[in-house]
Write a protein that holds these residues in place. Structure first.
Motif, short mmCIF file in Angstrom:
data_model
loop_
_atom_site.label_atom_id
_atom_site.label_comp_id
_atom_site.label_asym_id
_atom_site.label_seq_id
_atom_site.Cartn_x
_atom_site.Cartn_y
_atom_site.Cartn_z
N SER A 8 0.83 -1.21 0.00
CA SER A 8 0.00 0.00 0.00
C SER A 8 0.86 1.25 0.00
CB SER A 8 -0.93 0.00 1.23
OG SER A 8 -1.83 -1.09 1.17
N GLU A 9 1.97 1.19 0.77
CA GLU A 9 2.83 2.35 0.84
C GLU A 9 3.49 2.65 -0.49
OE1 GLU A 9 5.40 1.30 4.01
OE2 GLU A 9 4.13 2.20 5.56
N PRO A 13 -0.80 7.98 -4.67
CA PRO A 13 -2.11 8.43 -4.18
C PRO A 13 -3.11 8.53 -5.32
CG PRO A 13 -0.57 10.26 -4.32
CD PRO A 13 0.22 9.02 -4.57
N THR A 64 -5.41 14.76 -3.64
CA THR A 64 -4.82 13.41 -3.56
C THR A 64 -5.42 12.69 -2.36
OG1 THR A 64 -2.96 14.26 -2.26
CG2 THR A 64 -2.66 14.08 -4.66
N SER A 66 -4.61 9.39 0.06
CA SER A 66 -3.60 8.40 0.44
C SER A 66 -4.20 7.00 0.41
CB SER A 66 -3.06 8.70 1.83
OG SER A 66 -2.28 7.63 2.31
N THR A 68 -3.10 4.48 1.98
CA THR A 68 -2.91 3.83 3.29
C THR A 68 -3.79 4.43 4.37
OG1 THR A 68 -1.04 5.30 3.70
CG2 THR A 68 -0.55 3.13 2.78
N THR A 69 -3.86 5.76 4.40
CA THR A 69 -4.60 6.42 5.49
C THR A 69 -5.94 6.98 5.06
OG1 THR A 69 -3.61 8.60 5.08
CG2 THR A 69 -2.39 7.07 6.51
N GLU A 71 -6.22 9.83 3.84
CA GLU A 71 -6.14 11.27 4.02
C GLU A 71 -6.27 12.00 2.68
OE1 GLU A 71 -3.01 14.68 5.69
OE2 GLU A 71 -2.38 12.60 5.43
N THR A 72 -7.09 13.04 2.67
CA THR A 72 -7.30 13.85 1.46
C THR A 72 -6.54 15.17 1.61
OG1 THR A 72 -9.49 12.90 1.06
CG2 THR A 72 -9.00 15.01 0.01
N LYS A 73 -5.82 15.53 0.57
CA LYS A 73 -5.03 16.76 0.59
C LYS A 73 -5.24 17.53 -0.70
CE LYS A 73 -0.32 18.54 1.10
NZ LYS A 73 1.11 18.18 1.28
#
Length: 338
Positions: A8-9, A13, A64, A66, A68-69, A71-73
């Protein structure tokens, strides 16, 4: 063997593009404009009160996600404001400096052109004011028609009314210049028609909101709008001024002659300087105005004042350049929405 976490890492993204809500758009677009040193309007009020209501779905963010997490950025922003079936404007093109070079900006740009604006250049004129470093990229995206080059002229409002044009300022204060009117009292249809004549932009609803934005808030917001009328009531010119982050911003000044443009300029400077004395806002009493350098009368006016060009940009169109008379444009309205 790689673990699921390691796999996953290694995944890139996910990238997605979506319109922002009003409050989110106002905050993001305002703060990113500051980070780019664009000197946006104080508190981003123009975004809230004028730009967003014109086209509520016009303010996009590339994000983007993530793997894995989750998280949206936000990594890119762009607006694509449609005025009618024939005209639209692209602005606020910014990519997070840490995310540049990955194609996020271009994907956002293409999404707004193709999905939101339709990108039908045969019938739609899509405009933008491009920074010179990006002109070649805009050409690759079809913005091959140029209307003019802007110059951002920078001046001092106090020097203007107390030294450079002191005689005209005194005449205006004493009521010796006929035809000066508060913009809110002027026929809006004439104002919209003047913008079509000089800049080619057909957007009466924007003009109505822009006039409203600069009206009734002189003492609290330091925004002013001024017009010059002939004896028969015909509008000879009009202009607006508003506080930004590091100076005041003027836009537009449309005028039938250099004399009318100067009257508007000095009247607005008087309004700002005197209001600042009564109710200090703290914005430096300096001013920026973006003017087309193909209008020789505008060039002569600002050269005569010693106002230097601090930031060039190019007014470019994808599709037909709207018919216009640049000789009446002494200052464009705004780089962000035309």
């Amino acid at each position: 063997m790689l673990t699921h976490l390691q796999q996953s890492e290694d995944l890139p993204p996910t990238f997605t593009i979506a319109p922002l809500s009003r409050d989110h758009a106002a905050a993001i677009f305002f703060n990113w404009s500051i980070s780019e040193h664009w000197n946006p309007t104080a508190q981003g009020d123009d975004l809230n009160e004028v730009y967003f209501p014109l086209d509520a779905g016009a303010f996009f963010a590339g994000m983007t996600i993530s793997p894995t997490t989750g998280e949206t950025k936000i990594v890119s922003i762009l607006s694509g404001v449609r005025y009618d079936a024939e005209q639209a404007w692209v602005g606020f093109y910014v990519v997070d400096p840490a995310q540049r070079g990955r194609g996020y900006g271009l994907k956002t740009f293409q999404h707004v052109l193709n999905k939101h604006l339709g990108n039908d250049s045969a019938r739609t004129s899509i405009g933008l004011d491009g920074v010179m470093a990006q002109v070649s990229n805009y050409r690759k995206s079809g913005f091959t028609n140029v209307a003019w080059q802007n110059e951002r002229r920078h001046g001092d409002l106090v020097q203007l009314v107390e030294v450079q044009e002191a005689a005209l300022a005194d005449k205006i204060r004493s009521g010796g210049v006929s035809g000066l009117r508060d913009l809110a009292a002027v026929d809006g249809a004439q104002l919209a028609a003047m913008e079509v004549q000089y800049s080619g932009l057909k957007r009466p609803e924007f003009v109505r909101r822009w006039v409203q934005f600069h009206s009734g808030v002189q003492e609290t917001k330091h925004r002013f709008g001024t017009a010059v009328l002939a004896e028969d009531g015909k509008v000879l010119g009009f202009g607006c001024i508003r506080p930004a982050q590091t100076s005041y911003r003027i836009g537009p000044i449309y005028a039938s002659s250099p004399e009318v443009a100067k009257q508007i300029l000095v009247k607005m400077a008087i309004d700002v300087v005197e209001t600042e004395k009564r109710h200090p806002m703290g914005v430096p009493l300096e001013v920026d105005i973006d003017m087309p350098n193909t209008n020789k009368h505008a060039v002569e006016l600002f050269d005569g004042l010693g106002w230097k060009d601090t930031f060039p940009s190019l007014r470019m169109w994808k599709g037909p350049v709207p018919e216009h008379d640049v000789n009446g444009v002494f200052g464009i309205t705004t780089l962000e929405v035309g």
